[in-house]
Scaffold this active site. Structure first.
Site, PDB file in Angstrom:
ATOM      1  N   GLU A  64      44.088  57.195  23.871  1.00  0.00           N
ATOM      2  CA  GLU A  64      45.090  57.377  22.717  1.00  0.00           C
ATOM      3  C   GLU A  64      44.434  57.091  21.394  1.00  0.00           C
ATOM      4  OE1 GLU A  64      48.454  55.395  25.370  1.00  0.00           O
ATOM      5  OE2 GLU A  64      46.954  54.089  24.717  1.00  0.00           O
ATOM      6  N   ASP A 235      52.763  50.046  29.822  1.00  0.00           N
ATOM      7  CA  ASP A 235      52.338  50.796  28.478  1.00  0.00           C
ATOM      8  C   ASP A 235      52.136  52.061  28.525  1.00  0.00           C
ATOM      9  OD1 ASP A 235      49.855  50.517  29.990  1.00  0.00           O
ATOM     10  OD2 ASP A 235      48.927  49.220  28.220  1.00  0.00           O
TER      11      ASP A 235
HETATM   12  P1  NAD Z   1      42.433  44.514  34.115  1.00  0.00           P
HETATM   13  O1  NAD Z   1      42.343  45.929  34.967  1.00  0.00           O
HETATM   14  O2  NAD Z   1      41.292  43.962  33.964  1.00  0.00           O
HETATM   15  O3  NAD Z   1      43.420  43.457  35.056  1.00  0.00           O
HETATM   16  C1  NAD Z   1      44.581  43.868  35.734  1.00  0.00           C
HETATM   17  C2  NAD Z   1      44.809  42.992  36.907  1.00  0.00           C
HETATM   18  O4  NAD Z   1      45.824  43.170  37.447  1.00  0.00           O
HETATM   19  C3  NAD Z   1      43.690  43.146  37.885  1.00  0.00           C
HETATM   20  O5  NAD Z   1      42.874  42.060  38.187  1.00  0.00           O
HETATM   21  C4  NAD Z   1      44.445  43.534  39.285  1.00  0.00           C
HETATM   22  O6  NAD Z   1      44.063  43.105  40.517  1.00  0.00           O
HETATM   23  C5  NAD Z   1      45.823  43.117  38.746  1.00  0.00           C
HETATM   24  N1  NAD Z   1      46.817  43.660  39.687  1.00  0.00           N
HETATM   25  C6  NAD Z   1      47.119  45.171  39.857  1.00  0.00           C
HETATM   26  N2  NAD Z   1      48.390  45.317  40.594  1.00  0.00           N
HETATM   27  C7  NAD Z   1      48.830  43.920  40.701  1.00  0.00           C
HETATM   28  C8  NAD Z   1      49.967  43.548  41.324  1.00  0.00           C
HETATM   29  N3  NAD Z   1      50.903  44.194  41.725  1.00  0.00           N
HETATM   30  N4  NAD Z   1      50.293  42.272  41.557  1.00  0.00           N
HETATM   31  C9  NAD Z   1      49.373  41.233  40.569  1.00  0.00           C
HETATM   32  N5  NAD Z   1      48.182  41.667  40.239  1.00  0.00           N
HETATM   33  C10 NAD Z   1      48.038  42.924  40.245  1.00  0.00           C
HETATM   34  O7  NAD Z   1      43.509  45.101  33.127  1.00  0.00           O
HETATM   35  P2  NAD Z   1      43.665  44.351  31.594  1.00  0.00           P
HETATM   36  O8  NAD Z   1      42.651  44.641  30.497  1.00  0.00           O
HETATM   37  O9  NAD Z   1      43.663  43.049  31.825  1.00  0.00           O
HETATM   38  O10 NAD Z   1      44.904  44.908  31.409  1.00  0.00           O
HETATM   39  C11 NAD Z   1      45.960  44.844  31.961  1.00  0.00           C
HETATM   40  C12 NAD Z   1      47.202  45.613  31.498  1.00  0.00           C
HETATM   41  O11 NAD Z   1      47.623  45.578  30.162  1.00  0.00           O
HETATM   42  C13 NAD Z   1      46.774  47.179  31.748  1.00  0.00           C
HETATM   43  O12 NAD Z   1      47.830  47.882  32.143  1.00  0.00           O
HETATM   44  C14 NAD Z   1      46.836  47.485  30.158  1.00  0.00           C
HETATM   45  O13 NAD Z   1      46.767  48.881  29.926  1.00  0.00           O
HETATM   46  C15 NAD Z   1      47.551  46.566  29.566  1.00  0.00           C
HETATM   47  N6  NAD Z   1      47.613  46.136  28.103  1.00  0.00           N
HETATM   48  C16 NAD Z   1      48.577  46.263  27.218  1.00  0.00           C
HETATM   49  C17 NAD Z   1      48.457  46.018  26.036  1.00  0.00           C
HETATM   50  C18 NAD Z   1      49.594  45.752  25.030  1.00  0.00           C
HETATM   51  O14 NAD Z   1      49.478  46.024  23.844  1.00  0.00           O
HETATM   52  N7  NAD Z   1      50.748  45.977  25.652  1.00  0.00           N
HETATM   53  C19 NAD Z   1      47.212  45.803  25.353  1.00  0.00           C
HETATM   54  C20 NAD Z   1      46.065  45.614  26.314  1.00  0.00           C
HETATM   55  C21 NAD Z   1      46.237  46.075  27.709  1.00  0.00           C
END
Ligand code: NAD
Length: 348
Positions: A64, A235
């Protein structure tokens, strides 16, 4: 060889320098500072150019571009989201960003934004919680203990005084990592075996998981009255975390509705589903939390203005420091129209 003039050199903050800067400022101080910059920009929301981010989807993820301008500076972030990446030893989210001067169009900053995104997302969550969470909220369930989780926790501590975090992840190694990283940082950490256990006694429920599907991290019956939900992980189109029933019972607060309706939890709801824009709460035009039993929901997707605020902060903060290097990134002939001559002279 001709030397580039100062005006053509672009300060560049590498990952290493970003980490040095964070340790120099102190992470909680930096989260507070960033929240201040984001809040300042939300207060002048109306003067920004706004567009939903430009997304290029594939079967495995998304790439993006997130541009915006306040008329004086222009910024954009390049960011990816690839939930499968961690299984290959890569980050789910990586990013870099650029700030430019609108008057000349010249870039004034290029910086890593993988760490900066985690900081700005956490700062924005805590800023929203300041307006939306129940008074005195001091316990948070943190569901999804990946890359963002420690940042989310520390921002809530630094900005709204969180005292205790209850961790849950489907992968217990992620919970162990998060608990270890938060040791000694002045917050009580409780590792939980189920999401139900994690939400016990929590006034703030943060969902921050990564899965490219309509997931149900919180079911309707898990959410009682009076809580604040900080929904971070939904997101992208086809990627949500909450049961639709929760949305119907909540007052939903969003960044930029045209983007959130495509990417946020509310993609599950009809197009005219009522939401409040967070900037309107921050400027006092709309009410945030209005009662003890109200469920507030920040349907966070991450908007370009938050990245702009973070870029602005880094530009201001690195002045007079050595937390950057100058990049020879812009061709700068002495005679602006003699680009070819500069190339020829370089051969000599
Ligand atoms: P990451 O991959 O490092 O961590 C995600 C975690 O979620 C993993 O440890 C995984 O095991 C766990 N997980 C997956 N399914 C699960 C479930 N059903 N129950 C509990 N845990 C579960 O990712 P990250 O960098 O920490 O990002 C997390 C999310 O936040 C991503 O989807 C990312 O796109 C989003 N994000 C959003 C913003 C925003 O501004 N809103 C900014 C950054 C990241």
């Amino acid at each position: 060889m001709t030397q580039p003039s100062d005006k053509a050199l672009v300060p560049f903050v590498s990952v290493d320098n970003m980490m040095r800067l964070i340790h120099h400022v102190g992470i909680e101080q930096m989260l507070q500072d960033l929240a201040g910059y984001v809040e300042e920009d939300f207060k002048r929301w109306e003067l920004f150019d706004k567009t939903p981010r430009v997304a290029s989807h594939s079967d495995v993820g998304v790439i993006e571009l997130m541009p915006t301008s306040d008329g004086e500076a222009y910024g954009f972030k390049y960011v990816n989201g690839h939930p499968k990446n961690t299984t290959e030893g890569l980050q789910t989210v990586t990013a870099f960003g650029l700030l430019a001067d609108v008057y000349t169009g010249y870039p004034v900053l290029l910086t890593e934004m993988t760490i900066l995104t985690a900081l700005r997302t956490a700062a924005t969550s805590a800023m929203a919680a300041k307006y939306l969470a129940p008074k005195g909220a001091d316990t948070m369930a943190m569901i999804g203990n990946g890359a963002q989780s420690e940042f989310q926790t520390l921002a809530m501590k630094a900005i709204i005084g969180l005292k205790s975090v209850r961790l849950y992840d489907t992968d217990s190694a992620a919970t162990e990592k998060c608990a270890r990283n938060l040791q000694g940082l002045g917050i009580e950490v409780v590792s939980c075996k189920t999401p139900e256990e994690a939400i016990e006694g929590a006034q703030i429920l943060t969902t921050c998981t990564a899965d490219k599907q309509y997931a149900t991290i919180l079911t309707d019956n898990m959410v009682g009255s009076g809580v604040h939900i900080n929904a971070i992980g939904g997101d992208c189109p086809g990627k949500t975390e909450l049961a639709a029933g929760i949305l119907s019972r909540s007052d939903v607060f969003v960044e930029y509705p045209p983007q959130t309706r495509i990417e946020g939890e509310i993609q599950q709801m009809p197009e005219d589903f009522a939401v409040t824009e967070l900037w309107e709460v921050i400027t006092g035009q709309k009410q945030g939390r209005s009662g003890d039993r109200q469920i507030t929901l920040f349907d966070s997707v991450g908007f370009a203005i938050e990245d702009f605020s973070a870029l602005r902060y880094i530009r201001d903060r690195i002045k007079g420091t050595d937390y950057f290097i100058d990049l020879d990134m812009l061709a700068d002939p002495d005679d602006p129209r003699d680009l070819f001559g500069m190339l020829q002279r370089a051969k000599a």
